[in-house]
Design an enzyme around this catalytic site. Structure first.
Site, PDB file in Angstrom:
ATOM      1  N   GLU A   7      11.139  -8.634  -2.865  1.00 46.51           N
ATOM      2  CA  GLU A   7      11.632  -7.477  -2.250  1.00 46.51           C
ATOM      3  C   GLU A   7      10.530  -7.382  -0.814  1.00 46.51           C
ATOM      4  OE1 GLU A   7      11.440  -3.867  -0.476  1.00 46.51           O
ATOM      5  OE2 GLU A   7      10.599  -3.462  -3.009  1.00 46.51           O
ATOM      6  N   CYS A  14      10.234   1.275   2.011  1.00 44.69           N
ATOM      7  CA  CYS A  14      11.624   0.267   2.526  1.00 44.69           C
ATOM      8  C   CYS A  14      12.449   0.665   2.990  1.00 44.69           C
ATOM      9  CB  CYS A  14      11.490  -1.555   1.817  1.00 44.69           C
ATOM     10  SG  CYS A  14      11.149  -0.702  -0.279  1.00 44.69           S
ATOM     11  N   GLU A  40      -5.358  -3.729  -0.508  1.00 43.28           N
ATOM     12  CA  GLU A  40      -6.757  -3.034  -0.279  1.00 43.28           C
ATOM     13  C   GLU A  40      -7.302  -1.614  -0.234  1.00 43.28           C
ATOM     14  OE1 GLU A  40      -6.764  -7.506  -1.352  1.00 43.28           O
ATOM     15  OE2 GLU A  40      -5.852  -5.821   0.186  1.00 43.28           O
ATOM     16  N   TRP A  80       0.820  -1.306  -0.026  1.00 37.96           N
ATOM     17  CA  TRP A  80      -0.110  -0.084   0.096  1.00 37.96           C
ATOM     18  C   TRP A  80       1.085   1.568   0.056  1.00 37.96           C
ATOM     19  CZ3 TRP A  80       1.798   1.851   4.050  1.00 37.96           C
ATOM     20  CH2 TRP A  80       2.306   1.379   5.427  1.00 37.96           C
ATOM     21  N   GLU A  96      11.788  -2.205  11.964  1.00 39.00           N
ATOM     22  CA  GLU A  96      11.912  -1.624  10.666  1.00 39.00           C
ATOM     23  C   GLU A  96      10.227  -0.557  11.324  1.00 39.00           C
ATOM     24  OE1 GLU A  96      10.845  -0.993   6.205  1.00 39.00           O
ATOM     25  OE2 GLU A  96      10.322  -2.570   7.024  1.00 39.00           O
TER      26      GLU A  96
END
Length: 478
Positions: free
Chosen positions: A248, A282, A176, A149, A379
């Site tokens: 990934e 990321c 979604e 997303w 993270e």
């Protein structure tokens, strides 16, 4: 804001609604934008049959013709930049300026891979007299792809571009929470003349979709951008049927700031980049390891610029940072900050949910964070930065490598010996010096360690979508 698109599935060249749907919400206002249809098992079976038929057509389509369709679709995306960007801002919350750039980046993936579609070369291997040996590449088959997303346009674009340029068909399950980017991509390909069944788009219950699609014999590649946890689960499903994966996965990017750099510029650059996309990237720079001789100047400058970040609805003029894309992020970020402070970290700015409607979290800076704090391993995927002092480059590299992730890493330095050592020793798939940009369409992107397998982009980007066949042709029976 322009009208948000009508939300539908796209299967076998046709748009469809379903009996079950879910709400899509604007994270800045918490207002419903639309109802997203959820695919049933019957819909997924239809998508699989369509992709199988589409593959038989597309694999036989000349590379130049495939490239032309990719380029026509990309041109339509560029023409519709504003419409697509406004839809992305509405569903994701990012500032409109960032959404506009994302649309262009998505188009660039298609433009680059259109060129790569015409450069899938084999080779001839010198052989003994009477024999000819050659190497051929073929599209792998139907691709089951899953996009996240955080970049509603560019993340689906990467998967679709690689598959279509290689001659594969694809079933994409896009996010979604942010479906509009993928829907706009599909519309552009529909108008560009892509044969029915080559590109299919579904939404619904992620576990149900993955558990149905991945074991299917005709699905020969599973491509995911997502968390390491989800990546490991899907890899396990794929392993049961010997299906190739392109993963990934998560990151926790270190930034090493050496004593010879321009401290002010590095700190301001770091603060601006950290808050881009509300830190939901990321490759977002998160763990800053700063030489002790410049630590306080860097931390103070970084904190000041972070605190000045203009936070608000991404549709408003002048906003630099929008809300988190969903309500799950806010309590998680609060937990990470509270844990770090309880273990001795210093909270320089932020640390709280903003008292306004929407999923807003303050730009946050923590310093002197101990290794025992959860954020040193987890993270944050949000607007939280960690800044710690280090005594030298060896110390910085050791701390940078002390996580299981290896997606992106950065450094600020002008010393050639430092750069050479960082290239050799920093455990990441993407390393940048004096810039916090991690990838371009023309560069290979992916991670090592727990950050995934395979590469997207660059000349390496189509490898996962192709099989290799060695052909040995002898003039005599042997």
């Amino acid at each position: 804001m322009s009208m948000y698109p009508d939300l539908k599935l796209f299967i076998g060249g046709e748009w469809r609604k379903t009996a079950e749907d879910i709400s899509v919400v604007n994270p800045a206002t918490e207002e419903e934008l639309g109802r997203l249809p959820c695919a049933s098992i019957a819909d997924l079976k239809d998508a699989l049959r369509a992709a199988e038929k589409g593959f038989e057509i597309w694999r036989k389509t000349a590379p130049r013709e495939r490239a032309d369709i990719l380029l026509r679709a990309a041109a339509l995306m560029r023409e519709r930049q504003e419409e697509i960007a406004q839809a992305i801002t509405a569903e994701h919350g990012k500032p409109l300026a960032q959404a506009r750039l994302e649309v262009i980046r998505g188009a660039e993936f298609f433009e680059w891979d259109a060129g790569e579609a015409m450069r899938v070369y084999g080779r001839v291997i010198p052989a003994a007299s009477g024999s000819k040996i050659s190497v051929h590449h073929h599209p792998i088959g139907v691709v089951a792809a899953f996009s996240p997303w955080n970049f509603p346009m560019s993340q689906p674009a990467r998967k679709i571009a690689g598959a279509l340029a290689s001659g594969c068909s694809i079933i994409l399950k896009a996010a979604e929470e942010t479906p509009a980017g993928a829907i706009h991509i599909v519309k552009c390909f529909e108008e560009a003349g892509l044969p029915a069944g080559v590109l299919n788009l579904v939404f619904g219950r992620p576990a149900e979709i993955s558990e149905f699609l991945i074991p299917q014999p005709s699905v020969r590649l599973v491509a995911l951008t997502g968390s390491t946890t989800v990546g490991r689960h899907l890899t396990g499903l794929a392993a049961q049927s010997d299906t190739r994966v392109l993963m990934e996965l998560g990151g926790h990017a270190p930034v090493i700031v050496c004593e010879d750099t321009d401290v002010q510029k590095a700190a301001i650059c770091g603060a601006i980049r950290k808050m881009r996309n509300t830190g939901q990237v990321c490759t977002s720079p998160t763990r800053f390891f700063v030489h002790e001789s410049i630590f306080e100047e860097f931390a103070s400058t970084f904190t000041k610029r972070a605190a000045e970040t203009v936070v608000g609805n991404g549709a408003d003029v002048g906003v630099e940072m929008g809300p988190t894309a969903n309500d799950r992020r806010v309590p998680f970020l609060s937990e990470l900050v509270s844990d770090a402070v309880s273990k001795g970290a210093e909270l320089r700015t932020g640390g709280n949910r903003l008292r306004k409607r929407g999923y807003f979290f303050e730009p946050t800076v923590l310093t002197h964070v101990p290794d025992s704090a959860l954020i040193m391993q987890e993270e944050p995927f949000g607007p939280v930065a960690v800044i710690n002092p280090v005594k030298d480059l060896e110390d910085a590299i050791k701390q940078a490598n002390a996580v299981p992730y290896g997606l992106a890493g950065y450094a600020f330095t002008n010393r050639a010996d430092y750069i050479d050592r960082l290239i050799d020793e920093l455990e990441v798939g993407n390393f940048s010096v004096n810039t916090l940009e991690a990838s371009l369409p023309e560069t290979p992107f992916g991670g090592i360690k727990s950050s995934g397998y395979g590469r997207e982009g660059g000349t390496e980007g189509l490898e996962s979508y192709l099989t290799i066949k060695n052909v040995w042709h002898s003039s005599d029976i042997r």
